[in-house]
Design an enzyme around this catalytic site. Structure first.
Site, PDB file in Angstrom:
ATOM      1  N   SER A 179      59.171  -2.976  20.434  1.00 52.62           N
ATOM      2  CA  SER A 179      60.166  -2.686  21.474  1.00 52.62           C
ATOM      3  C   SER A 179      61.452  -2.110  20.897  1.00 52.62           C
ATOM      4  CB  SER A 179      60.479  -3.967  22.265  1.00 52.62           C
ATOM      5  OG  SER A 179      60.981  -4.986  21.398  1.00 52.62           O
ATOM      6  N   ASN A 219      63.450   1.309  18.770  1.00 46.03           N
ATOM      7  CA  ASN A 219      63.829   2.663  19.192  1.00 46.03           C
ATOM      8  C   ASN A 219      62.637   3.527  19.567  1.00 46.03           C
ATOM      9  OD1 ASN A 219      66.524   2.090  18.809  1.00 46.03           O
ATOM     10  ND2 ASN A 219      66.613   2.991  16.758  1.00 46.03           N
ATOM     11  N   CYS A 268      57.290  11.417  11.235  1.00 42.39           N
ATOM     12  CA  CYS A 268      58.105  12.407  11.959  1.00 42.39           C
ATOM     13  C   CYS A 268      58.166  13.710  11.167  1.00 42.39           C
ATOM     14  CB  CYS A 268      59.508  11.868  12.214  1.00 42.39           C
ATOM     15  SG  CYS A 268      60.460  11.444  10.733  1.00 42.39           S
ATOM     16  N   ALA A 296      67.499   6.359  11.657  1.00 42.20           N
ATOM     17  CA  ALA A 296      66.522   5.665  10.821  1.00 42.20           C
ATOM     18  C   ALA A 296      66.728   4.163  10.958  1.00 42.20           C
ATOM     19  CB  ALA A 296      66.668   6.095   9.365  1.00 42.20           C
ATOM     20  N   PRO A 316      65.290  -0.013  10.965  1.00 41.05           N
ATOM     21  CA  PRO A 316      64.722  -0.863   9.922  1.00 41.05           C
ATOM     22  C   PRO A 316      63.284  -0.507   9.573  1.00 41.05           C
ATOM     23  CG  PRO A 316      65.892  -2.175  11.552  1.00 41.05           C
ATOM     24  CD  PRO A 316      65.825  -0.790  12.093  1.00 41.05           C
ATOM     25  N   THR A 327      61.758   2.476   9.765  1.00 42.34           N
ATOM     26  CA  THR A 327      61.736   3.699   8.959  1.00 42.34           C
ATOM     27  C   THR A 327      62.168   3.408   7.534  1.00 42.34           C
ATOM     28  OG1 THR A 327      62.194   5.091  10.876  1.00 42.34           O
ATOM     29  CG2 THR A 327      62.715   6.014   8.730  1.00 42.34           C
ATOM     30  N   ASN A 367      59.655   1.703   5.367  1.00 40.33           N
ATOM     31  CA  ASN A 367      58.424   2.451   5.099  1.00 40.33           C
ATOM     32  C   ASN A 367      58.676   3.794   4.403  1.00 40.33           C
ATOM     33  OD1 ASN A 367      56.108   0.902   6.400  1.00 40.33           O
ATOM     34  ND2 ASN A 367      57.562   0.985   8.089  1.00 40.33           N
TER      35      ASN A 367
END
Length: 316
Positions: free
Chosen positions: A13, A15, A131, A164, A166, A168, A171
């Site tokens: 849930s 961004n 992305c 960006a 947490p 992103t 990882n």
């Protein structure tokens, strides 16, 4: 639930999950949002889902399994993390659900809608790469489909630090590895490399992507035309996707080869492509084009799967 649509749920849930939820609710004539899943009962994403009339749970995938809506859900989007998706994927498969993975876990085949979606429609788990991959792999493919050979491709994705979250940041290593592999497997390069830059500039800048492709056996006009056609195809589901400037070329002959560490010398054509991705601002500001292209690609892929697997056409 509408019989004309395919039921779906989102795990995560944050961004990305919130933006995807809004896109499905606003734009999809094929998918129907039935459940939003999180782990924080106070998250904005779950609160927003409840205001939109979507069933929610803050008990993770176990909570999803216990929801009455689960029986009508065919497709589940995972917008959590690579580690969490490994657990989710096994459970979803055991219940016959299709997973559209927005993490870098890459348990299923990589999918970039304009390049290879049709080849992945029968899989029970598909991966949306990253992305940077969604933005740049179409350009690598645009070169490789008109060239005899693409020995090397390198992509540099620059995103606003504000966009960006947490997930992103946790990882980053998976991002570079997954994107580089997808540049090879989908883009058509023999060797791929990926770099991500979190730009702290204020005000935040739009997503920018630079693509370098070394090819042989293709003319400049053929590449320029192929790139333009591919940009139009991506714009069908990401309107803010565009070339930032004209495609640039540089030739390397026998008297002036380029040296690439790990590959040796190269003779041929270097193509440089400069992109900008502006988000639709459905949930986050327009500078978050990196999130927008992921959620847009995921929705486009799920719609193709629904049409193929369940015979669903766009509802009137």
């Amino acid at each position: 639930m509408s019989e004309a649509k395919t039921g779906c749920a989102i795990i995560g849930s944050g961004n990305i999950g919130s933006d995807l939820m809004i896109k499905i609710k606003r734009y999809s004539k094929i998918l129907e949002m039935l459940a939003m899943v999180g782990i924080d009962p106070e998250s904005d994403g779950l609160a927003r889902a409840r205001r939109m009339g979507i069933a929610t749970t803050h008990e993770g995938i176990d909570g999803l399994l216990a929801m009455p809506e689960f029986a009508n859900i065919e497709i589940v989007f995972d917008a959590t993390s690579a580690g969490a998706h490994a657990h989710h994927a096994e459970i979803l498969k055991s219940h016959g659900k299709i997973a559209v993975d927005l993490t870098p876990a890459a348990l299923g085949p990589y999918v970039v809608p304009v390049v290879n979606a049709d080849a992945c429609l029968d899989h029970d788990n598909v991966n949306m790469v990253t992305c940077g991959g969604q933005a740049t792999i179409p350009m690598v493919h645009a070169v490789s489909r008109v060239a005899e050979r693409v020995p090397y491709a390198e992509i540099v994705a620059s995103i606003s630090s504000r966009s960006a979250g947490p997930g992103t940041r946790a990882n980053i290593d998976e991002f570079t590895e997954t994107t580089a592999l997808a540049v090879e497997k989908i883009g058509g390069a023999e060797k791929g490399k990926a770099i991500i830059i979190l730009n702290p500039a204020e005000p935040p800048l739009l997503m920018r992507d630079t693509v370098f492709v070394l090819s042989q056996g293709a003319g400049e006009e053929d590449i320029r035309r192929s790139v333009a056609q591919m940009v139009e195809q991506v714009q069908a589901y990401v309107p803010g996707y565009r070339l930032k400037q004209e495609v640039q070329f540089e030739r390397f002959g026998a008297n002036h080869p380029i040296s690439i560490p790990g590959l040796g010398t190269f003779e041929g054509l270097k193509t440089s492509i400069f992109l900008e991705v502006e988000g639709a601002a459905d949930y986050l500001p327009a500078y978050a084009g990196n999130l927008d292209i992921m959620t847009s690609a995921a929705m486009a892929t799920a719609e193709r799967i629904a049409q193929h697997r369940f015979g669903k056409e766009a509802a009137a």
